[in-house]
Design an enzyme around this catalytic site. Structure first.
Site, mmCIF file in Angstrom:
data_model
loop_
_atom_site.group_PDB
_atom_site.id
_atom_site.type_symbol
_atom_site.label_atom_id
_atom_site.label_comp_id
_atom_site.label_asym_id
_atom_site.label_seq_id
_atom_site.Cartn_x
_atom_site.Cartn_y
_atom_site.Cartn_z
ATOM 1 N N SER A 161 41.724 52.612 13.476
ATOM 2 C CA SER A 161 40.911 51.419 13.174
ATOM 3 C C SER A 161 40.960 51.299 11.379
ATOM 4 O O SER A 161 41.215 52.472 10.976
ATOM 5 C CB SER A 161 39.314 51.396 13.640
ATOM 6 O OG SER A 161 38.972 50.247 12.811
ATOM 7 N N TYR A 174 31.211 55.270 14.808
ATOM 8 C CA TYR A 174 32.793 54.431 14.923
ATOM 9 C C TYR A 174 33.619 54.830 14.088
ATOM 10 O O TYR A 174 34.557 55.449 14.116
ATOM 11 C CB TYR A 174 32.362 52.977 15.089
ATOM 12 C CG TYR A 174 33.701 52.260 15.503
ATOM 13 C CD1 TYR A 174 34.248 52.086 16.694
ATOM 14 C CD2 TYR A 174 34.485 51.738 14.366
ATOM 15 C CE1 TYR A 174 35.266 51.678 17.297
ATOM 16 C CE2 TYR A 174 35.564 50.872 14.989
ATOM 17 C CZ TYR A 174 36.258 50.953 16.194
ATOM 18 O OH TYR A 174 37.444 50.478 16.622
HETATM 19 P P1 NAP Z 1 37.963 45.863 24.323
HETATM 20 O O1 NAP Z 1 38.683 44.640 24.798
HETATM 21 O O2 NAP Z 1 36.565 46.239 24.556
HETATM 22 O O3 NAP Z 1 38.977 46.975 25.325
HETATM 23 C C1 NAP Z 1 38.651 48.311 25.682
HETATM 24 C C2 NAP Z 1 38.773 48.864 26.641
HETATM 25 O O4 NAP Z 1 38.584 50.414 26.699
HETATM 26 C C3 NAP Z 1 37.873 48.137 27.684
HETATM 27 O O5 NAP Z 1 38.510 47.637 28.724
HETATM 28 C C4 NAP Z 1 36.945 49.279 28.160
HETATM 29 O O6 NAP Z 1 36.170 49.039 29.355
HETATM 30 C C5 NAP Z 1 37.613 50.461 28.050
HETATM 31 N N1 NAP Z 1 36.926 51.852 27.812
HETATM 32 C C6 NAP Z 1 35.775 51.950 27.136
HETATM 33 N N2 NAP Z 1 35.052 53.209 27.111
HETATM 34 C C7 NAP Z 1 35.888 53.577 28.335
HETATM 35 C C8 NAP Z 1 35.867 54.945 28.957
HETATM 36 N N3 NAP Z 1 34.962 55.999 28.523
HETATM 37 N N4 NAP Z 1 36.763 55.183 29.590
HETATM 38 C C9 NAP Z 1 37.779 54.440 29.949
HETATM 39 N N5 NAP Z 1 38.035 53.187 29.686
HETATM 40 C C10 NAP Z 1 37.008 52.999 28.730
HETATM 41 O O7 NAP Z 1 38.415 46.309 22.993
HETATM 42 P P2 NAP Z 1 39.779 46.206 22.099
HETATM 43 O O8 NAP Z 1 39.524 45.475 20.923
HETATM 44 O O9 NAP Z 1 41.075 45.982 22.900
HETATM 45 O O10 NAP Z 1 39.765 47.994 21.647
HETATM 46 C C11 NAP Z 1 40.750 48.805 22.060
HETATM 47 C C12 NAP Z 1 41.044 49.766 20.965
HETATM 48 O O11 NAP Z 1 41.384 49.173 19.891
HETATM 49 C C13 NAP Z 1 39.668 50.457 20.816
HETATM 50 O O12 NAP Z 1 39.656 51.935 20.671
HETATM 51 C C14 NAP Z 1 39.073 50.024 19.675
HETATM 52 O O13 NAP Z 1 38.218 50.840 18.929
HETATM 53 C C15 NAP Z 1 40.280 49.554 18.689
HETATM 54 N N6 NAP Z 1 40.282 48.917 17.948
HETATM 55 C C16 NAP Z 1 39.753 47.461 17.898
HETATM 56 C C17 NAP Z 1 39.669 46.457 16.885
HETATM 57 C C18 NAP Z 1 39.141 44.891 17.138
HETATM 58 O O14 NAP Z 1 39.010 44.231 16.284
HETATM 59 N N7 NAP Z 1 39.027 44.706 18.287
HETATM 60 C C19 NAP Z 1 39.950 46.984 15.663
HETATM 61 C C20 NAP Z 1 40.481 48.235 15.459
HETATM 62 C C21 NAP Z 1 40.506 49.184 16.778
HETATM 63 P P3 NAP Z 1 34.808 49.659 29.866
HETATM 64 O O15 NAP Z 1 34.028 49.591 28.568
HETATM 65 O O16 NAP Z 1 34.570 48.822 30.885
HETATM 66 O O17 NAP Z 1 35.088 51.030 30.008
#
Ligand code: NAP
Length: 292
Positions: A161, A174
């Site tokens: 991130s 985080y």
């Molecule tokens: P999201 O829509 O919440 O997707 C994340 C997925 O990971 C969810 O389906 C979640 O499902 C799953 N997950 C969480 N904890 C888990 C666990 N212990 N075991 C298995 N699955 C798990 O968020 P996203 O934005 O696509 O995020 C994806 C990645 O990108 C993350 O690592 C996040 O930190 C990173 N990221 C996001 C952003 C942003 O702005 N959105 C920016 C930088 C980095 P459950 O919670 O139901 O398990």
């Protein structure tokens, strides 16, 4: 649906993608399928931590990703597990090997985000993000990499991130987890290069997913854009969108997950065979503010 597995930049590959139920994970599953990869979508698809306060996906959302993958011509398998559980990940990797014949690519992407000032932190506020984001990513690599070694080489991509490049007020757990993922990625690149495995990170900016598109995240998005939110502004989507759009060189408040996926496709492809130990930003231009 037409089977695309014999053509595309990932033709014939078998890929495991974590966090597949929605967001960046789902968009990448679909992009991989379009490029000819079989896709194994891993997700807990249930609330992973009591420290988060936004909606969590369920089994239906994971299966919706599967529907989209199949629509794109890809072979699909879903596996529900918590990535804190290393034995479950090892068992999943064995199953993929049995059913698909091997593994070529891991996109270790699952994660959560929560905010809490250090002075108010309970143990779970620290541990859940470190355990899920950092240890969970390491678990995925530890479980899957031996199979990629057995295959004679392949690709590992992890999700860090911009908060793994700077500090985050009220977001230390985080931020620490995402800095940690960079160290993990670089160390893995050093160790696994001898096995013809490349290891890289994608650095998403603010992406339009449920992880960021909720009230308690807006104040932080406004602050990072250089404005101090007041009163009602702290939970106001419009104020957050305007502040973000003004601060981002390409003028967008949020970036679509579909704009992150092509970078992951590239890093997974044969074209990226000489790219390893690197971080690839998809930030709508925010990276231009970085010193290095
Ligand atoms: P999201 O829509 O919440 O997707 C994340 C997925 O990971 C969810 O389906 C979640 O499902 C799953 N997950 C969480 N904890 C888990 C666990 N212990 N075991 C298995 N699955 C798990 O968020 P996203 O934005 O696509 O995020 C994806 C990645 O990108 C993350 O690592 C996040 O930190 C990173 N990221 C996001 C952003 C942003 O702005 N959105 C920016 C930088 C980095 P459950 O919670 O139901 O398990």
């Amino acid at each position: 649906m037409a089977d695309t597995t014999s053509r595309g930049r990932l033709a014939g590959k078998v890929s495991i993608i974590t966090g597949a139920a929605r967001g960046i994970g789902r968009a990448t599953c679909v992009a991989f399928a379009r490029e000819g990869s079989a896709v194994v979508g891993v997700d807990l698809a249930a609330r992973a931590s009591g420290t988060t306060d936004f909606a969590q996906p369920d089994q239906d959302e994971l299966e919706e990703t599967g529907r989209l993958v199949k629509q794109a011509g890809g072979r699909w398998l879903s596996i529900r597990l918590d990535q804190r559980d290393l034995p479950a990940l090892r068992e999943a990797a064995q199953r993929v090997k049995r059913e698909f014949g091997g593994i070529d690519v891991l996109f270790a992407n699952a994660g959560i985000q929560a905010f809490k000032p250090l002075l108010e932190m309970e143990d779970a506020d620290w541990h859940d993000q470190i355990d899920i984001n950092l240890t969970g990513t390491a678990n995925a690599i530890r479980a899957v990499a031996p199979h990629i070694v057995e295959r004679g080489g392949g690709r590992i991509i992890v999700t860090s991130s911009t908060q793994g490049q700077h500090g985050t007020k009220y977001g230390s757990a985080y931020s620490a987890s995402k800095w940690g993922i960079i160290g993990l990625m670089k160390s893995a690149a050093l160790e696994l290069g001898a096995h013809k495995i490349t290891v890289n990170a994608v650095i998403p900016g603010l992406i339009d997913t449920p992880l960021t598109r909720h009230e308690s995240r807006y104040a932080q998005a406004i602050e990072v854009s250089g404005k101090q939110p007041t009163g009602d502004e702290k939970k106001d989507e419009k104020t957050a969108a305007e502040a973000r759009a003004k601060a981002t060189p390409l003028g967008v408040p949020w970036i679509e997950p579909e704009d992150v996926a092509p970078v992951v496709v590239f890093l997974a492809s044969d074209e990226a065979r000489m790219v390893s130990g690197a971080a690839y930003d998809v930030t709508g231009g925010d990276s231009a503010h970085n010193v290095a």
